[in-house]
Design a protein around this motif. Structure first.
Motif, PDB file in Angstrom:
ATOM      1  N   LEU A  22       0.836  -1.198   0.000  1.00  0.00           N
ATOM      2  CA  LEU A  22       0.000   0.000   0.000  1.00  0.00           C
ATOM      3  C   LEU A  22       0.877   1.257   0.000  1.00  0.00           C
ATOM      4  CD1 LEU A  22      -3.065   0.625   0.121  1.00  0.00           C
ATOM      5  CD2 LEU A  22      -2.825   0.844   2.595  1.00  0.00           C
ATOM      6  N   LEU A  23       1.937   1.242   0.809  1.00  0.00           N
ATOM      7  CA  LEU A  23       2.790   2.423   0.938  1.00  0.00           C
ATOM      8  C   LEU A  23       3.753   2.577  -0.231  1.00  0.00           C
ATOM      9  CD1 LEU A  23       3.609   2.450   4.773  1.00  0.00           C
ATOM     10  CD2 LEU A  23       1.720   3.499   3.525  1.00  0.00           C
ATOM     11  N   THR A  24       4.025   1.493  -0.966  1.00  0.00           N
ATOM     12  CA  THR A  24       4.885   1.591  -2.151  1.00  0.00           C
ATOM     13  C   THR A  24       4.056   1.716  -3.428  1.00  0.00           C
ATOM     14  OG1 THR A  24       5.003  -0.829  -2.249  1.00  0.00           O
ATOM     15  CG2 THR A  24       6.787   0.316  -1.099  1.00  0.00           C
ATOM     16  N   ARG A  25       2.746   1.887  -3.272  1.00  0.00           N
ATOM     17  CA  ARG A  25       1.813   2.106  -4.385  1.00  0.00           C
ATOM     18  C   ARG A  25       1.668   0.895  -5.304  1.00  0.00           C
ATOM     19  NH1 ARG A  25       4.744   6.595  -3.476  1.00  0.00           N
ATOM     20  NH2 ARG A  25       3.607   8.495  -2.916  1.00  0.00           N
ATOM     21  N   LYS A  26       2.039  -0.275  -4.814  1.00  0.00           N
ATOM     22  CA  LYS A  26       1.819  -1.492  -5.592  1.00  0.00           C
ATOM     23  C   LYS A  26       0.363  -1.934  -5.505  1.00  0.00           C
ATOM     24  CE  LYS A  26       6.571  -3.188  -5.193  1.00  0.00           C
ATOM     25  NZ  LYS A  26       7.458  -4.256  -4.681  1.00  0.00           N
ATOM     26  N   LYS A  27      -0.315  -1.479  -4.454  1.00  0.00           N
ATOM     27  CA  LYS A  27      -1.748  -1.707  -4.315  1.00  0.00           C
ATOM     28  C   LYS A  27      -2.432  -0.357  -4.174  1.00  0.00           C
ATOM     29  CE  LYS A  27      -1.915  -6.324  -2.269  1.00  0.00           C
ATOM     30  NZ  LYS A  27      -2.580  -6.915  -3.447  1.00  0.00           N
ATOM     31  N   ALA A  28      -3.580  -0.215  -4.869  1.00  0.00           N
ATOM     32  CA  ALA A  28      -4.338   1.029  -4.758  1.00  0.00           C
ATOM     33  C   ALA A  28      -5.075   1.069  -3.428  1.00  0.00           C
ATOM     34  CB  ALA A  28      -5.331   1.139  -5.913  1.00  0.00           C
ATOM     35  N   PRO A  29      -5.269   2.241  -2.852  1.00  0.00           N
ATOM     36  CA  PRO A  29      -6.045   2.340  -1.604  1.00  0.00           C
ATOM     37  C   PRO A  29      -7.458   1.810  -1.818  1.00  0.00           C
ATOM     38  CG  PRO A  29      -4.895   4.402  -2.064  1.00  0.00           C
ATOM     39  CD  PRO A  29      -4.769   3.556  -3.292  1.00  0.00           C
TER      40      PRO A  29
ATOM     41  N   ILE B  24     -10.022   9.235   4.719  1.00  0.00           N
ATOM     42  CA  ILE B  24     -11.079   8.839   3.783  1.00  0.00           C
ATOM     43  C   ILE B  24     -11.288   9.904   2.710  1.00  0.00           C
ATOM     44  CG2 ILE B  24     -13.573   8.458   3.614  1.00  0.00           C
ATOM     45  CD1 ILE B  24     -13.440   6.945   6.225  1.00  0.00           C
ATOM     46  N   LYS B  25     -11.267  11.175   3.094  1.00  0.00           N
ATOM     47  CA  LYS B  25     -11.439  12.263   2.110  1.00  0.00           C
ATOM     48  C   LYS B  25     -10.326  12.217   1.067  1.00  0.00           C
ATOM     49  CE  LYS B  25     -13.800  15.461   5.247  1.00  0.00           C
ATOM     50  NZ  LYS B  25     -13.709  16.760   5.957  1.00  0.00           N
ATOM     51  N   LEU B  26      -9.103  11.976   1.532  1.00  0.00           N
ATOM     52  CA  LEU B  26      -7.967  11.918   0.615  1.00  0.00           C
ATOM     53  C   LEU B  26      -8.102  10.736  -0.338  1.00  0.00           C
ATOM     54  CD1 LEU B  26      -5.155  12.944  -0.210  1.00  0.00           C
ATOM     55  CD2 LEU B  26      -4.190  11.471   1.560  1.00  0.00           C
ATOM     56  N   VAL B  27      -8.494   9.586   0.197  1.00  0.00           N
ATOM     57  CA  VAL B  27      -8.632   8.383  -0.622  1.00  0.00           C
ATOM     58  C   VAL B  27      -9.724   8.562  -1.674  1.00  0.00           C
ATOM     59  CG1 VAL B  27      -9.342   5.952  -0.571  1.00  0.00           C
ATOM     60  CG2 VAL B  27      -7.736   6.827   1.132  1.00  0.00           C
ATOM     61  N   GLU B  28     -10.825   9.181  -1.308  1.00  0.00           N
ATOM     62  CA  GLU B  28     -11.915   9.381  -2.257  1.00  0.00           C
ATOM     63  C   GLU B  28     -11.473  10.222  -3.447  1.00  0.00           C
ATOM     64  OE1 GLU B  28     -14.940  10.971   0.268  1.00  0.00           O
ATOM     65  OE2 GLU B  28     -15.843   9.003   0.672  1.00  0.00           O
ATOM     66  N   LEU B  29     -10.668  11.238  -3.202  1.00  0.00           N
ATOM     67  CA  LEU B  29     -10.139  12.062  -4.295  1.00  0.00           C
ATOM     68  C   LEU B  29      -9.226  11.237  -5.200  1.00  0.00           C
ATOM     69  CD1 LEU B  29      -9.335  15.408  -2.420  1.00  0.00           C
ATOM     70  CD2 LEU B  29     -11.167  14.993  -4.064  1.00  0.00           C
ATOM     71  N   GLN B  30      -8.353  10.417  -4.591  1.00  0.00           N
ATOM     72  CA  GLN B  30      -7.447   9.580  -5.375  1.00  0.00           C
ATOM     73  C   GLN B  30      -8.221   8.591  -6.237  1.00  0.00           C
ATOM     74  OE1 GLN B  30      -4.133   9.058  -1.924  1.00  0.00           O
ATOM     75  NE2 GLN B  30      -3.867   7.780  -3.708  1.00  0.00           N
ATOM     76  N   ARG B  31      -9.252   7.990  -5.663  1.00  0.00           N
ATOM     77  CA  ARG B  31     -10.012   6.988  -6.400  1.00  0.00           C
ATOM     78  C   ARG B  31     -10.828   7.604  -7.532  1.00  0.00           C
ATOM     79  NH1 ARG B  31     -10.454   1.913  -4.475  1.00  0.00           N
ATOM     80  NH2 ARG B  31     -12.499   1.673  -5.445  1.00  0.00           N
TER      81      ARG B  31
END
Length: 313
Positions: free
Chosen positions: A35-42, A66-73
């Motif tokens: 998750l932290l190396t961006r190999k998996k999406a949040p 959660i707010k940050l993740v929603e923007l990324q997704r």
């Protein structure tokens, strides 16, 4: 700044290691690392329980991650929509077909192969996913259920939690063979479909899923009349109020809808009198003949009301 950057920064500030975060979130250290190396999406916030655990452990404000993740997704979804969906892996399709009732397998297989990733294949696979996800989401915090799934898949408790969280975050366009072998295979005993009206029946493993049989209909159903208003029921039972009411009048009263309020029997009595009052219904004027609008007297008018005075008429 994205989710991995913020989490790594907070880990450094608090002097924690990735393994500490993994233990707090009840997942494997490998999952946190990916998750932290961006190999998996949040994962989607509504499909996982890890964000609350991470926020509490790293002392973030509730809902901040959660707010940050929603923007990324949202950004990721825009990129995905630009690409057409790919057909399912052959192994996924075979597993779905193997669970189909024997007398329908041949016919369904023909449709699947003639229309890869077509409407029927999407419909069935999506509904199987929905049913199994509902079980997994409901039982996610049940250690006994998780141990049962662990035994079926020969994984550790933490590894199985990671697989479940990833499964809850997947969709019909990204379902993998691992998801099928870990969940669809052990939880779904069989499914059957009526190809005439697309009603679907899913039979679940009794040991692993309460509410063993799920049925779904995909045909248009007439609108339900809903529960009868208590006041209307009392009105109909009280002969002093409803005496002489015709079927047509009762149907009219049943069709009255209310939000947040429930009328009394007296309301229906008064509504019935209004309905019967000839002054409330008029016919259009006859053009060219100079005939003004005149009252329409219903067949039942006057049965329960006193005659109108000449002044009123």
């Amino acid at each position: 700044m994205d989710l991995p950057s913020i989490i790594r920064q907070r880990l450094d500030q608090l002097g924690h290691e990735q393994r500490d975060l993994a233990a707090a979130a009840h997942v494997t250290e490998s999952y946190i690392s990916q998750l932290l190396t961006r190999k998996k999406a949040p994962p989607a916030p509504e499909r996982t329980d890890i964000y609350g655990k991470i926020e509490e452990f790293l002392k973030f404000r509730p809902g901040e991650l959660i707010k940050l993740v929603e923007l990324q997704r949202q950004e990721e979804l825009k990129r995905k929509l630009a690409d057409p969906p790919a057909p399912f892996f052959k192994e996924v399709r075979e597993l779905v077909l193997r669970k189909c009732e024997l007398d329908k397998q041949g016919q369904v297989r023909t449709i699947f192969e003639r229309q890869p990733f077509g409407e029927l294949e999407l419909l069935v696979t999506q509904k199987l996913l929905d049913v199994v996800k509902a079980v997994a989401r409901r039982e996610l915090e049940s250690e006994n259920w998780l141990r049962l799934v662990v035994n079926c898949n020969q994984r550790s408790y933490e590894e199985m939690r990671v697989v479940i969280l990833e499964f809850l975050d997947t969709d019909v366009f990204n379902v993998s063979l691992e998801h099928c072998t870990s969940f669809l295979d052990p939880l779904v005993e069989s499914w059957d479909i009526d190809l005439a009206n697309f009603s679907l029946k899913v039979v679940l493993n009794q040991r692993m899923a309460p509410g063993r049989i799920k049925k779904f209909a995909f045909v248009e159903q007439p609108e339900s009349a809903g529960e009868e208003e208590p006041g209307l029921k009392q009105f109909l039972e009280d002969a002093s109020l409803s005496l002489g009411a015709t079927e047509q009048e009762i149907e009219f009263l049943k069709g009255l809808k209310f939000r947040g309020r429930h009328p009394t029997p007296l309301f229906y009595y008064r509504e019935l009198q209004v309905l019967r009052d000839p002054l409330h219904f008029r016919v259009p004027a006859l053009r060219g003949l100079g005939v003004a609008d005149s009252p329409v007297v219903p067949e039942h008018a006057g049965r329960t009301r006193a005659p109108l005075s000449s002044k009123a008429s």
